[in-house]
Design a protein around this motif. Structure first.
Motif, PDB file in Angstrom:
ATOM      1  N   CYS A  56       0.844  -1.201   0.000  1.00 40.17           N
ATOM      2  CA  CYS A  56       0.000   0.000   0.000  1.00 40.17           C
ATOM      3  C   CYS A  56       0.878   1.249   0.000  1.00 40.17           C
ATOM      4  O   CYS A  56       0.587   2.225  -0.704  1.00 40.17           O
ATOM      5  CB  CYS A  56      -0.933   0.001   1.211  1.00 40.17           C
ATOM      6  SG  CYS A  56      -2.288  -1.171   1.018  1.00 40.17           S
ATOM      7  N   GLU A  57       1.955   1.212   0.785  1.00 40.10           N
ATOM      8  CA  GLU A  57       2.843   2.365   0.835  1.00 40.10           C
ATOM      9  C   GLU A  57       3.458   2.637  -0.538  1.00 40.10           C
ATOM     10  O   GLU A  57       3.502   3.782  -0.998  1.00 40.10           O
ATOM     11  CB  GLU A  57       3.937   2.124   1.874  1.00 40.10           C
ATOM     12  CG  GLU A  57       4.673   3.404   2.212  1.00 40.10           C
ATOM     13  CD  GLU A  57       5.862   3.173   3.121  1.00 40.10           C
ATOM     14  OE1 GLU A  57       5.916   2.119   3.789  1.00 40.10           O
ATOM     15  OE2 GLU A  57       6.741   4.049   3.142  1.00 40.10           O
ATOM     16  N   LYS A  58       3.876   1.558  -1.220  1.00 39.73           N
ATOM     17  CA  LYS A  58       4.468   1.703  -2.559  1.00 39.73           C
ATOM     18  C   LYS A  58       3.493   2.342  -3.526  1.00 39.73           C
ATOM     19  O   LYS A  58       3.848   3.191  -4.339  1.00 39.73           O
ATOM     20  CB  LYS A  58       4.831   0.316  -3.098  1.00 39.73           C
ATOM     21  CG  LYS A  58       6.301   0.051  -3.118  1.00 39.73           C
ATOM     22  CD  LYS A  58       6.601  -1.241  -3.857  1.00 39.73           C
ATOM     23  CE  LYS A  58       7.923  -1.781  -3.374  1.00 39.73           C
ATOM     24  NZ  LYS A  58       8.068  -3.200  -3.565  1.00 39.73           N
ATOM     25  N   VAL A  59       2.227   1.908  -3.438  1.00 41.09           N
ATOM     26  CA  VAL A  59       1.226   2.356  -4.411  1.00 41.09           C
ATOM     27  C   VAL A  59       0.736   3.771  -4.105  1.00 41.09           C
ATOM     28  O   VAL A  59       0.406   4.539  -5.020  1.00 41.09           O
ATOM     29  CB  VAL A  59       0.034   1.357  -4.428  1.00 41.09           C
ATOM     30  CG1 VAL A  59      -1.153   1.905  -5.199  1.00 41.09           C
ATOM     31  CG2 VAL A  59       0.468   0.017  -5.014  1.00 41.09           C
ATOM     32  N   GLY A  60       0.718   4.123  -2.798  1.00 41.34           N
ATOM     33  CA  GLY A  60       0.141   5.409  -2.405  1.00 41.34           C
ATOM     34  C   GLY A  60      -1.255   5.242  -1.827  1.00 41.34           C
ATOM     35  O   GLY A  60      -2.127   6.096  -2.022  1.00 41.34           O
ATOM     36  N   ILE A  61      -1.430   4.120  -1.134  1.00 41.05           N
ATOM     37  CA  ILE A  61      -2.704   3.859  -0.459  1.00 41.05           C
ATOM     38  C   ILE A  61      -2.481   4.051   1.047  1.00 41.05           C
ATOM     39  O   ILE A  61      -1.526   3.497   1.607  1.00 41.05           O
ATOM     40  CB  ILE A  61      -3.182   2.409  -0.742  1.00 41.05           C
ATOM     41  CG1 ILE A  61      -3.543   2.250  -2.221  1.00 41.05           C
ATOM     42  CG2 ILE A  61      -4.348   2.009   0.159  1.00 41.05           C
ATOM     43  CD1 ILE A  61      -3.839   0.819  -2.646  1.00 41.05           C
ATOM     44  N   ALA A  62      -3.361   4.824   1.674  1.00 39.31           N
ATOM     45  CA  ALA A  62      -3.271   4.989   3.131  1.00 39.31           C
ATOM     46  C   ALA A  62      -3.923   3.776   3.800  1.00 39.31           C
ATOM     47  O   ALA A  62      -4.846   3.183   3.242  1.00 39.31           O
ATOM     48  CB  ALA A  62      -3.982   6.269   3.550  1.00 39.31           C
TER      49      ALA A  62
END
Ligand code: NAD
Length: 283
Positions: A56-62
């Motif tokens: 999620c961090e890689k993708v930009g998801i909180a």
């Protein structure tokens, strides 16, 4: 020697596309957000959670984490699910299962808003997978198998595919996803009369039985594409799949490894479902 179909490049390709979609959402003021709901601290849940957080961090998801103690009351769980449902800033929810034995898992699954069901646990999601209508998403593991086949260029139209395992988490929804791609699907289980023969017949073989090395040389045929979904610990404490890797390596056309195969793709699929759910709030 069989080709080894690793999950990492599949996950990487998915992630690259998702980063762009997350950026487009952020530009419109939407931060795609996943709720992770965990009851207790089972090691396999914690390990999957670490992978999901990283992806999620890689993708930009909180990510908003909701952790309950293993002895939490059903009402506390239901209240948490209501909070997740009611929070417009949350687009998807991953709830770890199985829940502790004293909890009513069916009621908990049914309580989740289908639009936020990014791991295919509600009746609404299953209806979407089986009937092609309604809100929700297929279970991430079943979808991960489809992503691997697509990435490595397997055209499923008219292909004989044998799936071993009929759970609602993997085997059954996967059979439907394969049917949607016009494969001819045979679904096997513990009562299948001649498992080895059914397995050999498949041009594609998916093993999701949850039994270490239950698929051996007898079950395999030359050139087969073998997806190993199983995650098992063998008698020596090693992580192994349902497929005897050496046997598959000797005859198959391709085989996914364990670890590093199907399991490496599931968190990217989860991320894809969250992005999709966030995009839907704008349309
Ligand atoms: P499950 O126990 O719910 O279902 C197993 C299915 O396999 C059942 O339908 C059963 O009939 C069938 N089966 C069991 N033994 C068999 C045998 N000897 N011959 C024929 N059929 C047999 O398991 P599940 O939740 O579907 O998971 C299956 C496996 O996939 C497990 O090893 C699990 O750890 C793994 N898994 C992996 C991921 C991943 O991300 N890679 C995700 C979920 C599950």
């Amino acid at each position: 020697m069989a080709e080894v179909w690793k999950g990492a490049p599949v996950a990487q390709a998915l992630t690259e596309r998702l980063i762009l979609r997350a950026q487009a959402l952020a530009a419109r003021g939407v931060i795609p957000t996943l709720a992770i709901l965990r009851v207790g601290e089972r090691p396999e849940d914690l390990s999957y959670e670490r992978g999901a957080l990283k992806r999620c961090e890689k993708v930009g998801i909180a990510v908003k984490q909701f952790n309950l103690p293993a002895d939490a009351a059903q009402e506390a769980l239901m209240e948490t699910i209501r909070r997740i449902n009611d929070d417009p800033a949350i687009h998807g929810c991953l709830m770890f299962r199985p829940l502790p034995g004293h909890m009513d898992e069916k009621a908990a699954c049914a309580a989740l808003a289908p639009a936020k069901d990014v791991d295919g646990i509600t009746a609404g999601s299953l209806a979407a997978v089986f009937a092609g209508a309604g809100e929700g998403y297929p279970p991430c593991t079943a979808q991960a198998c489809m992503e691997i086949l697509a990435y490595y260029g397997c055209d499923l139209t008219g292909k004989r595919v044998t799936v071993v395992g009929r759970s609602l988490v993997v085997g059954r929804p996967l059979a439907m996803l394969l049917l949607h791609k016009n494969a001819t699907v045979t679904l096997c289980h513990t009562r299948t009369a001649d498992l080895a023969a059914e397995c050999r017949r498949g041009e594609v073989l998916v093993a999701a039985a949850g039994k270490a090395r239950v698929i051996g040389a007898d079950h395999l045929s030359p050139g087969q594409l073998v997806l190993d979904v199983g995650i098992n610990v063998d008698e020596t404490g090693n992580l192994v799949g349902d497929v005897d890797f050496a046997a598959a390596d000797a005859v198959a056309g391709a085989v996914t490894p364990v670890p590093g195969g199907v399991g490496a793709v599931t968190t990217s699929v989860l991320a894809a479902h969250v992005i999709d759910a966030a995009e839907k709030t704008l349309s």
